[in-house]
Design an enzyme around this catalytic site. Structure first.
Site, PDB file in Angstrom:
ATOM      1  N   CYS A   1       0.808  -1.221   0.000  1.00  0.00           N
ATOM      2  CA  CYS A   1       0.000   0.000   0.000  1.00  0.00           C
ATOM      3  C   CYS A   1       0.839   1.268   0.000  1.00  0.00           C
ATOM      4  O   CYS A   1       0.800   2.039  -0.951  1.00  0.00           O
ATOM      5  CB  CYS A   1      -0.918   0.005   1.213  1.00  0.00           C
ATOM      6  SG  CYS A   1      -2.137  -1.300   1.131  1.00  0.00           S
TER       7      CYS A   1
HETATM    8  N1  LIG Z   1      -3.049  -6.111   2.036  1.00  0.00           N
HETATM    9  C1  LIG Z   1      -3.329  -4.972   2.611  1.00  0.00           C
HETATM   10  O1  LIG Z   1      -2.838  -4.683   3.716  1.00  0.00           O
HETATM   11  C2  LIG Z   1      -4.252  -3.962   1.970  1.00  0.00           C
HETATM   12  C3  LIG Z   1      -4.715  -2.893   2.762  1.00  0.00           C
HETATM   13  C4  LIG Z   1      -5.574  -1.975   2.207  1.00  0.00           C
HETATM   14  C5  LIG Z   1      -5.934  -2.088   0.864  1.00  0.00           C
HETATM   15  N2  LIG Z   1      -5.471  -3.119   0.085  1.00  0.00           N
HETATM   16  C6  LIG Z   1      -5.920  -3.168  -1.298  1.00  0.00           C
HETATM   17  O2  LIG Z   1      -6.869  -4.229  -1.445  1.00  0.00           O
HETATM   18  C7  LIG Z   1      -6.723  -4.833  -2.725  1.00  0.00           C
HETATM   19  C8  LIG Z   1      -6.469  -6.331  -2.551  1.00  0.00           C
HETATM   20  O3  LIG Z   1      -5.244  -6.489  -1.833  1.00  0.00           O
HETATM   21  P1  LIG Z   1      -4.810  -7.848  -1.149  1.00  0.00           P
HETATM   22  O4  LIG Z   1      -3.660  -7.514  -0.264  1.00  0.00           O
HETATM   23  O5  LIG Z   1      -5.991  -8.555  -0.568  1.00  0.00           O
HETATM   24  O6  LIG Z   1      -4.279  -8.664  -2.437  1.00  0.00           O
HETATM   25  P2  LIG Z   1      -3.971 -10.213  -2.536  1.00  0.00           P
HETATM   26  O7  LIG Z   1      -3.023 -10.382  -3.662  1.00  0.00           O
HETATM   27  O8  LIG Z   1      -3.668 -10.778  -1.193  1.00  0.00           O
HETATM   28  O9  LIG Z   1      -5.379 -10.838  -2.964  1.00  0.00           O
HETATM   29  C9  LIG Z   1      -5.989 -10.603  -4.185  1.00  0.00           C
HETATM   30  C10 LIG Z   1      -6.674 -11.882  -4.641  1.00  0.00           C
HETATM   31  O10 LIG Z   1      -7.384 -11.591  -5.845  1.00  0.00           O
HETATM   32  C11 LIG Z   1      -7.292 -12.734  -6.690  1.00  0.00           C
HETATM   33  N3  LIG Z   1      -7.584 -12.292  -8.045  1.00  0.00           N
HETATM   34  C12 LIG Z   1      -6.817 -11.597  -8.899  1.00  0.00           C
HETATM   35  N4  LIG Z   1      -7.493 -11.321 -10.027  1.00  0.00           N
HETATM   36  C13 LIG Z   1      -8.710 -11.857  -9.869  1.00  0.00           C
HETATM   37  C14 LIG Z   1      -9.862 -11.910 -10.698  1.00  0.00           C
HETATM   38  N5  LIG Z   1      -9.892 -11.335 -11.906  1.00  0.00           N
HETATM   39  N6  LIG Z   1     -10.941 -12.555 -10.244  1.00  0.00           N
HETATM   40  C15 LIG Z   1     -10.925 -13.157  -9.026  1.00  0.00           C
HETATM   41  N7  LIG Z   1      -9.863 -13.121  -8.194  1.00  0.00           N
HETATM   42  C16 LIG Z   1      -8.784 -12.485  -8.619  1.00  0.00           C
HETATM   43  C17 LIG Z   1      -5.892 -13.238  -6.456  1.00  0.00           C
HETATM   44  O11 LIG Z   1      -5.774 -14.593  -6.821  1.00  0.00           O
HETATM   45  C18 LIG Z   1      -5.721 -13.014  -4.948  1.00  0.00           C
HETATM   46  O12 LIG Z   1      -6.117 -14.142  -4.203  1.00  0.00           O
HETATM   47  C19 LIG Z   1      -5.592  -4.088  -3.425  1.00  0.00           C
HETATM   48  O13 LIG Z   1      -6.138  -3.064  -4.203  1.00  0.00           O
HETATM   49  C20 LIG Z   1      -4.814  -3.499  -2.276  1.00  0.00           C
HETATM   50  O14 LIG Z   1      -4.136  -2.312  -2.674  1.00  0.00           O
HETATM   51  C21 LIG Z   1      -4.652  -4.070   0.635  1.00  0.00           C
END
Ligand SMILES: NC(=O)c1ccc[n+]([C@@H]2O[C@H](COP(=O)([O-])OP(=O)(O)OC[C@H]3O[C@@H](n4cnc5c(N)ncnc54)[C@H](O)[C@@H]3O)[C@@H](O)[C@H]2O)c1
Length: 440
Positions: A281
């Protein structure tokens, strides 16, 4: 509108399903954000379907076997057994769902342009099975305008009208992995809709499972909230990192300065220097904003400057290590350097953008022989080489130990006692008095 007539509209029907926990909830993307959210709604009594492209994640969810640190398997498994939560790779499940939260990745391209391909592909799949009466909420961090400019047209192709036939919101995800105090359920949830009816629906939805919901007037405001929060952190970390560089030059202990400044009961909030920014992030999100504002003719100068300073920190750490070794009469070339902690922050297993990788690469390029210990990360790859975590005790064999991530599982007493030289980039050794310690 009379109560009876409202009950017959898409809004009325969906609101009733949400209130009675009859709505079928979908979460697209079961990662660090999506899985905890799916679990909260299942715990609140909804029937939840998670959709992910990863067969491995889907298999593990359906086996009640969690891969996200903040979700214990002991919490996940009973929800799966009682059929409150299931996962699938098949988007045809959308046809049966009433709500969908989209939690897919939003990385930056090498050029620092936002990569919207995951959002686009998820929305295309959803659009293929879209139907009237749905609430769609985008949670992925992104630039202001994404929900209304990119997502809405894909859904509106169905001929359905937003705010009447379906509902669209943006709600920034604020999860802080590894934070024992604030988790998905008690972090206030900001939500803004494409129309006032959408905002009301989003608010109603989240308030079933989460403790505090904060409605805002539009999707753009909700998108910008997240970018303000993360830009605020990134810039303050950049400021304090620059303070660390200045204090180092002037022989002042920056940690003592920050602790003393933090006694001011108003108008100051402590941030701490470190080996560089990490995670998915803080190093990334502000660049969504600078990309978007460039299109509006405004340069985001604070962001660029903080990005530059934060990017210098791994080099500063590598210099510190090299100088400490020189002072001990050892050239960095050929020295054994042991890194304690490689995850991007304390007590988690996430390696995304971890500054440890940069620090290790720089030290390797200077000829050091590397090893590391991390109870959360079994193996890593640096510059084409695989490394496996070794026992903490192996630090004793190194010419220099570098604390890059201050995991609470480390025995710092033993580390200081048994090591020859320790460079501490996190103030993990606060209160220790030893001439073996070199602080950032
Ligand atoms: N991890 C954090 O601390 C955090 C905090 C705030 C915001 N975010 C935001 O949240 C969002 C997700 O982050 P995350 O950390 O959970 O990511 P992540 O990579 O852990 O999880 C994303 C998931 O989406 C799946 N995926 C990808 N494309 C897909 C599709 N077309 N259809 C279905 N599934 C699909 C992936 O296989 C994966 O399991 C991002 O935009 C990130 O910036 C993350």
């Amino acid at each position: 509108m009379s109560e009876e007539r409202e009950a017959l509209t898409s809004a009325g029907i969906l609101a009733e399903k949400i209130r009675t926990r009859g709505a079928r909830v979908g979460v697209v993307g079961l990662g660090y954000v999506g899985l905890p959210l799916a679990v909260e709604f299942a715990k609140a009594g909804f029937s939840v379907t998670g959709i992910d492209l990863s067969q491995e994640k889907v298999r593990r969810v359906n086996a009640g076997d969690s891969y996200v640190g903040d979700v214990p398997s002991a919490v996940l498994a009973p929800l799966v057994e009682s059929e409150k939560l299931r996962a699938t790779t098949d988007f045809s499940a959308v046809a049966e769902l009433d709500t969908i939260n989209i939690c897919v990745p939003t990385p930056l391209r090498k050029t620092k342009d936002p990569d919207m391909s995951y959002i686009v592909s998820a929305c295309q799949e959803i659009a293929g099975h879209f139907h009237a009466g749905m609430l769609i909420i985008l949670e992925s961090t992104t630039y202001p305008g994404t929900t209304d400019e990119l997502v809405l047209p894909m859904l509106a192709k169905s001929g359905l009208e937003v705010g009447r036939d379906f509902f669209l919101c943006f709600s920034p995800e604020r999860v802080d992995p590894g934070n024992p105090k604030f988790q998905t359920v008690n972090i206030p949830k900001v939500v803004g809709g494409s129309t006032p009816a959408c905002t009301r629906m989003g608010q109603l939805f989240y308030s079933q499972a989460l403790e505090h919901v904060v409605p805002v007037s539009s999707t753009q405001v909700a998108e910008m909230v997240k970018l303000l929060e993360n830009t605020f952190r990134m810039i303050n970390i950049g400021l304090v990192n620059e303070m660390a560089l200045m204090c180092d030059r002037m022989g002042i202990d920056v940690w003592e300065v920050i602790d003393a400044a933090a006694t001011k009961p108003f108008g100051f909030m402590p941030f701490y220097p470190g080996p560089g920014l990490g995670g998915h992030c803080i190093p990334i999100d502000p660049f969504y904003l600078s990309w978007k504002t460039k299109q509006a003719g405004i340069e985001a100068r604070f962001i660029e400057l903080a990005g530059y300073i934060n990017g210098q920190m791994p080099h500063f750490v590598a210099d510190k290590v090299q100088n400490a070794l020189n002072d001990a009469g050892k050239p960095v070339k050929g020295s054994r350097i042991h890194v304690m902690g490689v995850a991007y922050k304390r007590d988690i297993d996430d390696m995304r953008e971890s500054p440890a990788l940069d620090v290790m690469l720089l030290l390797k390029q200077r000829g050091a022989v590397l090893s590391y210990s991390d109870p959360h990360v079994a193996s890593i790859r640096v510059d084409g080489l695989n490394f496996e975590s070794s026992p903490d005790e192996s630090a004793a064999e190194a010419d220099c130990v570098v604390i890059v991530t201050d995991h609470s599982a480390f025995d710092y007493q033993a580390l200081v006692r048994n090591s020859r030289l320790v460079v501490d980039t996190r103030n993990a050794l606060k209160g220790f008095d030893s001439n073996k310690i070199v602080r950032l």
